[in-house]
Write a protein that holds these residues in place. Sequence first.
Motif, short mmCIF file in Angstrom:
data_model
loop_
_atom_site.label_atom_id
_atom_site.label_comp_id
_atom_site.label_asym_id
_atom_site.label_seq_id
_atom_site.Cartn_x
_atom_site.Cartn_y
_atom_site.Cartn_z
N ASN A 10 -1.41 3.10 50.90
CA ASN A 10 -1.06 2.28 49.74
C ASN A 10 -2.27 1.67 49.02
O ASN A 10 -2.36 0.44 48.85
N PRO A 11 -3.19 2.49 48.58
CA PRO A 11 -4.38 1.94 47.92
C PRO A 11 -4.09 1.38 46.53
O PRO A 11 -3.31 1.98 45.77
N SER A 12 -4.71 0.26 46.22
CA SER A 12 -4.73 -0.22 44.83
C SER A 12 -6.01 0.33 44.25
O SER A 12 -7.07 0.24 44.87
N LEU A 13 -5.93 0.92 43.06
CA LEU A 13 -7.17 1.48 42.51
C LEU A 13 -7.20 1.41 41.00
O LEU A 13 -6.16 1.38 40.32
N ILE A 14 -8.41 1.35 40.50
CA ILE A 14 -8.62 1.22 39.06
C ILE A 14 -9.80 2.11 38.67
O ILE A 14 -10.81 2.13 39.35
N GLN B 191 -3.47 1.85 39.48
CA GLN B 191 -2.23 1.60 40.20
C GLN B 191 -2.49 0.42 41.13
O GLN B 191 -3.52 0.33 41.79
N LEU B 192 -1.56 -0.52 41.09
CA LEU B 192 -1.69 -1.71 41.94
C LEU B 192 -0.50 -1.73 42.89
O LEU B 192 0.65 -1.61 42.45
N SER C 260 -16.78 7.79 35.56
CA SER C 260 -16.01 6.59 35.91
C SER C 260 -16.48 5.93 37.19
O SER C 260 -16.97 6.60 38.11
N VAL C 261 -16.30 4.62 37.23
CA VAL C 261 -16.39 3.85 38.46
C VAL C 261 -14.97 3.68 38.96
O VAL C 261 -14.10 3.20 38.21
N LEU C 262 -14.71 4.12 40.19
CA LEU C 262 -13.38 3.97 40.78
C LEU C 262 -13.47 2.85 41.81
O LEU C 262 -14.33 2.90 42.70
N MET C 263 -12.61 1.85 41.68
CA MET C 263 -12.62 0.74 42.63
C MET C 263 -11.32 0.80 43.42
O MET C 263 -10.24 0.88 42.83
N VAL C 264 -11.44 0.80 44.73
CA VAL C 264 -10.29 1.00 45.61
C VAL C 264 -10.24 -0.10 46.67
O VAL C 264 -11.28 -0.46 47.23
N TYR C 265 -9.05 -0.61 46.93
CA TYR C 265 -8.89 -1.46 48.11
C TYR C 265 -7.44 -1.41 48.57
O TYR C 265 -6.55 -0.93 47.84
N VAL C 266 -7.20 -1.86 49.79
CA VAL C 266 -5.86 -1.83 50.36
C VAL C 266 -5.39 -3.28 50.52
O VAL C 266 -5.96 -4.04 51.30
N LYS C 267 -4.39 -3.63 49.74
CA LYS C 267 -3.95 -5.02 49.72
C LYS C 267 -3.51 -5.50 51.11
O LYS C 267 -3.89 -6.58 51.55
N GLU C 268 -2.74 -4.65 51.79
CA GLU C 268 -2.26 -5.07 53.12
C GLU C 268 -3.41 -5.31 54.09
O GLU C 268 -3.36 -6.22 54.92
N ALA C 269 -4.45 -4.49 53.96
CA ALA C 269 -5.61 -4.65 54.85
C ALA C 269 -6.34 -5.96 54.54
O ALA C 269 -6.76 -6.68 55.44
N VAL C 270 -6.47 -6.26 53.24
CA VAL C 270 -7.17 -7.48 52.84
C VAL C 270 -6.40 -8.71 53.34
O VAL C 270 -6.99 -9.69 53.82
N VAL C 271 -5.09 -8.66 53.26
CA VAL C 271 -4.27 -9.77 53.76
C VAL C 271 -4.54 -9.99 55.25
O VAL C 271 -4.61 -11.13 55.72
#
Lengths: 301, 301
Positions: B95-99, B140-141, B223-234
Amino acid sequence: MLKVPEHQVAGHQALDGKLGPLIDDAGRFYKPLQKDGRGSNEVDFYTSFSSNTKIPDHIRRFFPIFYGTQLIEASDGSGLLPHLVLQDFVSSHLNPSLIDVKIGSRTWYPQASEDYIQRCFKKDRETTSAALGFRISGLQLHESKQSGFWKPDRKLVLKFSAEDVRLVLRKFVSSNSSADSGVEPDSLFASTVYGGSAGILAQLVELKEWFKDQTIYHFTSCSVLMVYVKEAVVKGASSCVEVKLVDFAHVMEGKGVIDHNFLGGLCSLIKFISEILTSTDENATSFQQPNNDHACTNCAS
Amino acid sequence: MLKVPEHQVAGHQALDGKLGPLIDDAGRFYKPLQKDGRGSNEVDFYTSFSSNTKIPDHIRRFFPIFYGTQLIEASDGSGLLPHLVLQDFVSSHLNPSLIDVKIGSRTWYPQASEDYIQRCFKKDRETTSAALGFRISGLQLHESKQSGFWKPDRKLVLKFSAEDVRLVLRKFVSSNSSADSGVEPDSLFASTVYGGSAGILAQLVELKEWFKDQTIYHFTSCSVLMVYVKEAVVKGASSCVEVKLVDFAHVMEGKGVIDHNFLGGLCSLIKFISEILTSTDENATSFQQPNNDHACTNCAS
């Protein structure tokens, strides 16, 4: 008594009865307000900038002092016209070498007419602006008392290629003849003019630090003017090296966004100058500045 | 077995029998070579970059690993086509959030056809590229397990104004609903995702330092792609935050000049993200990361 400035290398010039800037003997530069709102935009900028308390003093020194506007007799004989009254930081130097570098890969601004945008876009691609992020708009290099100045024609300057720009930035700090294309520039004054804590590179880096952060103004189509006096540098007076920003007819509000166009071009210019310094250091041909305490008698600063 | 990637937000997509990239279960991303020389240009870039010993390791990590090219069955059923084989750094995340942020105020390159240049020029002015030095190309968030992803339509994304961009960059690090325009984003994860020594801002600044100096490549339309996993950050796993450069079909030789177009845009993006962090700090609403030692179980890195 107002007169036509001797050392203008770019912009409209008050020669042969044309409209252009004038100077007085008290160190002031009178610039006629340009038409089509450009003049009033430049007045607005100077007025806003002068009174803006968010501009740090070490940044303010890169801008000409603004003394207001004044109605004076125009150089083209068209009668009284409003002029910006500014600090004249060039004429106070004896035989200044100077180079006008228009910063930014883009010289148009979003609010301009489509016709204006297309003309700028074309010129940015024909000159080095798009490729290098800046273009040389004009220059004069003092050769010697005997041969005077090397001041290539404006049409020639605008045709400079990337390699020409690299060469001219070396000629700017060389002791040998600039006009002769067969002579390799010796970059003898690079370490004194470009290098050092008060040199051009240090000043440009200081300016860059501000541009990384400031979101107040976008300096579209604005120039960095670099000035030094060769005779003074030979005598060991490095404090005669000056960097100033000029031409604010197209400055826009930043609206919370940094001036990425100016910043990118400035970083590109910094890289060009750094490389000249590095190659000079490597070749160890740099000018050994005389170890004396002569004050900088040729310049006002 | 190859399949269509779930988490692609920009570029051509292999859906409904169209030509697009594929992925396998071993963490590889297969990108069909684009036509008109763009595909071969991208192969040339990856080949040159992979073997270039002047690229420092701390910079190399911002680029997908390149495994060569391979003939595979194309997603549109047109038979065997050459594909770039790259590291798939997105699908390994749950479930990655990415921009995807296309960097540069200018997306055309000098060698392109006049028609191509004019189309890019128009698009750069219609999107935020010209004004901000970058534009959001897709995002996608991840909202929650229940509501899944917020993934605005590509046409909507390209219509983003400067204010939309500012808002979306806050939504990207917020815990509350992104789809609901009535909700003020809380920026709860700003300090964890954007901030910190391994956060997005620190990574972008590291990249910027390289761009101030490198004159090997010009990353046009990249492009710069920025990715993180919200559940992991929590859960407290900040190491899941990644920054990658993607899309090298228009990379050109730098020819000794820095990529002032990319650098300016990157500095502008850095400023936007810095401001979100600063305002989050001031409002002191930032997320207190749980003090645990959980490894980042949701991502490959």
